[in-house]
Design a protein around this motif. Structure first.
Motif, short mmCIF file in Angstrom:
data_model
loop_
_atom_site.label_atom_id
_atom_site.label_comp_id
_atom_site.label_asym_id
_atom_site.label_seq_id
_atom_site.Cartn_x
_atom_site.Cartn_y
_atom_site.Cartn_z
N GLU A 23 0.82 -1.21 0.00
CA GLU A 23 0.00 0.00 0.00
C GLU A 23 0.85 1.26 0.00
O GLU A 23 0.43 2.31 -0.48
CB GLU A 23 -0.94 -0.02 1.22
N SER A 24 2.04 1.19 0.59
CA SER A 24 2.95 2.34 0.61
C SER A 24 4.31 1.89 0.07
O SER A 24 5.22 1.60 0.86
CB SER A 24 3.08 2.91 2.02
N PRO A 25 4.44 1.78 -1.23
CA PRO A 25 5.71 1.31 -1.79
C PRO A 25 6.84 2.28 -1.49
O PRO A 25 6.60 3.45 -1.16
CB PRO A 25 5.41 1.24 -3.29
N TRP A 26 8.05 1.79 -1.64
CA TRP A 26 9.21 2.64 -1.36
C TRP A 26 9.24 3.82 -2.32
O TRP A 26 9.57 4.94 -1.94
CB TRP A 26 10.50 1.83 -1.47
N ILE A 27 8.87 3.60 -3.57
CA ILE A 27 8.93 4.69 -4.54
C ILE A 27 7.79 4.58 -5.55
O ILE A 27 7.38 3.48 -5.94
CB ILE A 27 10.29 4.69 -5.28
N SER A 28 7.26 5.73 -5.94
CA SER A 28 6.30 5.84 -7.04
C SER A 28 7.02 6.48 -8.22
O SER A 28 7.58 7.57 -8.08
CB SER A 28 5.10 6.70 -6.65
N THR A 51 15.97 -3.66 -10.23
CA THR A 51 16.16 -4.66 -9.19
C THR A 51 15.45 -4.30 -7.89
O THR A 51 15.30 -5.15 -7.01
CB THR A 51 17.65 -4.88 -8.90
N GLN A 52 15.02 -3.07 -7.74
CA GLN A 52 14.20 -2.68 -6.59
C GLN A 52 12.75 -3.02 -6.93
O GLN A 52 12.15 -2.46 -7.85
CB GLN A 52 14.36 -1.18 -6.30
N LEU A 53 12.18 -3.96 -6.21
CA LEU A 53 10.84 -4.46 -6.54
C LEU A 53 9.72 -3.71 -5.84
O LEU A 53 8.56 -3.78 -6.27
CB LEU A 53 10.75 -5.96 -6.21
N ASP A 54 10.03 -3.00 -4.75
CA ASP A 54 9.00 -2.33 -3.97
C ASP A 54 8.68 -0.96 -4.57
O ASP A 54 8.98 0.08 -4.00
CB ASP A 54 9.48 -2.19 -2.52
N MET A 72 9.40 9.77 -8.11
CA MET A 72 10.39 10.01 -9.15
C MET A 72 9.66 10.19 -10.48
O MET A 72 8.66 9.51 -10.74
CB MET A 72 11.36 8.82 -9.24
N PHE A 73 10.14 11.10 -11.29
CA PHE A 73 9.56 11.34 -12.61
C PHE A 73 10.49 10.81 -13.69
O PHE A 73 11.69 11.08 -13.68
CB PHE A 73 9.31 12.84 -12.83
N VAL A 74 9.93 10.06 -14.60
CA VAL A 74 10.67 9.53 -15.74
C VAL A 74 9.90 9.90 -17.00
O VAL A 74 8.68 9.76 -17.05
CB VAL A 74 10.84 8.00 -15.64
N ASP A 75 10.60 10.41 -18.01
CA ASP A 75 9.95 10.69 -19.29
C ASP A 75 9.85 9.41 -20.11
O ASP A 75 10.65 8.49 -19.94
CB ASP A 75 10.72 11.75 -20.07
N PRO A 126 19.59 -0.71 -14.34
CA PRO A 126 18.88 -1.76 -13.59
C PRO A 126 18.98 -1.62 -12.07
O PRO A 126 18.05 -2.01 -11.36
CB PRO A 126 19.57 -3.06 -14.06
N ASP A 127 20.08 -1.05 -11.58
CA ASP A 127 20.27 -0.96 -10.13
C ASP A 127 20.10 0.46 -9.59
O ASP A 127 20.53 0.77 -8.48
CB ASP A 127 21.65 -1.49 -9.74
N THR A 128 19.44 1.32 -10.37
CA THR A 128 19.28 2.72 -9.94
C THR A 128 18.64 2.82 -8.57
O THR A 128 19.14 3.51 -7.68
CB THR A 128 18.42 3.48 -10.97
N MET A 129 17.53 2.13 -8.36
CA MET A 129 16.80 2.25 -7.09
C MET A 129 17.58 1.63 -5.93
O MET A 129 17.58 2.16 -4.82
CB MET A 129 15.42 1.59 -7.20
N LYS A 130 18.23 0.53 -6.19
CA LYS A 130 19.00 -0.12 -5.13
C LYS A 130 20.13 0.78 -4.65
O LYS A 130 20.47 0.79 -3.46
CB LYS A 130 19.56 -1.46 -5.62
#
Length: 202
Positions: A3-8, A31-34, A89-92, A99-103
């Motif tokens: 319900e409250s993921p680490w990142i949107s 690789t960050q799944l949450d 986070m905003f992505v265009d 692949p490991d940006t979030m980690k």
């Protein structure tokens, strides 16, 4: 889904064409799944909406939202309203991420409200000088007008102006109710960031 993921991750989509599929491959393959991935289809007419729906159907983390064409700023604002993550986070739709940006970002900056990180830009040769010129002039004027001082050891010009390449704490955006100006055709990212940085820990 948590319900409250680490990142949107908010991706505005409008006629993204051939780039959109690669964008989603890199974002969903992180690789960050949450995470939750919010695709705001701003009235695409080229099949980008079908691509977004396809990914939403096969990945529970992906949310597909369709709206009438109102522009990128409206789509981003809509995404902020829907986001449930600790970070935003905003992505265009023509961007890719490692692949490991979030980690790499996850264990750091827990006391920050805005986090800036690097990127590699692939621009046509004829856009390079124009981009530098606009950044050098517009950014310094806007920073001064908003009373924001650039740190001596950071924030290169092309990094500060864009809403991409940053994490914004979700509670911070909700508390300050910051929104992107829908009336601006250019420079809306920069104006948003000037307000955001001036509000951070104020």
């Amino acid at each position: 889904m948590n319900e409250s993921p680490w990142i949107s991750i908010i991706i505005p989509v409008y006629n993204a064409g051939q780039y959109f599929e690669e964008c989603l491959q890199t974002v969903c393959g992180n690789t960050q799944l949450d995470i939750e991935i919010i695709l705001i289809d701003d009235g695409s007419t080229d099949g980008s909406g079908n691509t977004a729906r396809k990914w939403a159907a096969k990945d529970v983390r992906v949310r597909y939202i369709q709206q009438e064409n109102q522009g990128c700023s409206s789509a981003r604002n809509h995404g902020i309203e829907l986001a449930r993550g600790k970070w935003i986070m905003f992505v265009d739709a023509d961007d890719t991420i490692e692949p490991d940006t979030m980690k790499k970002l996850e264990p750091k900056f827990e006391d920050a409200e805005i986090v800036c990180f690097g990127c590699h830009m692939n621009l046509p040769e004829n856009m390079t000088e124009l981009h530098k010129l606009e950044s050098a002039i517009t950014e310094e004027l806007a920073l001064s007008a908003c009373g924001v001082r650039r740190p001596e050891n950071g924030l290169p010009e092309t990094n500060f102006a864009s809403m991409c390449w940053k994490l914004y704490r979700g509670d911070f955006l909700r508390r300050t109710n910051l929104k992107i100006d829908r009336e601006l055709v250019r420079g809306e990212d920069l104006l948003f960031n000037c307000h955001a940085f001036s509000e951070a820990y104020s």
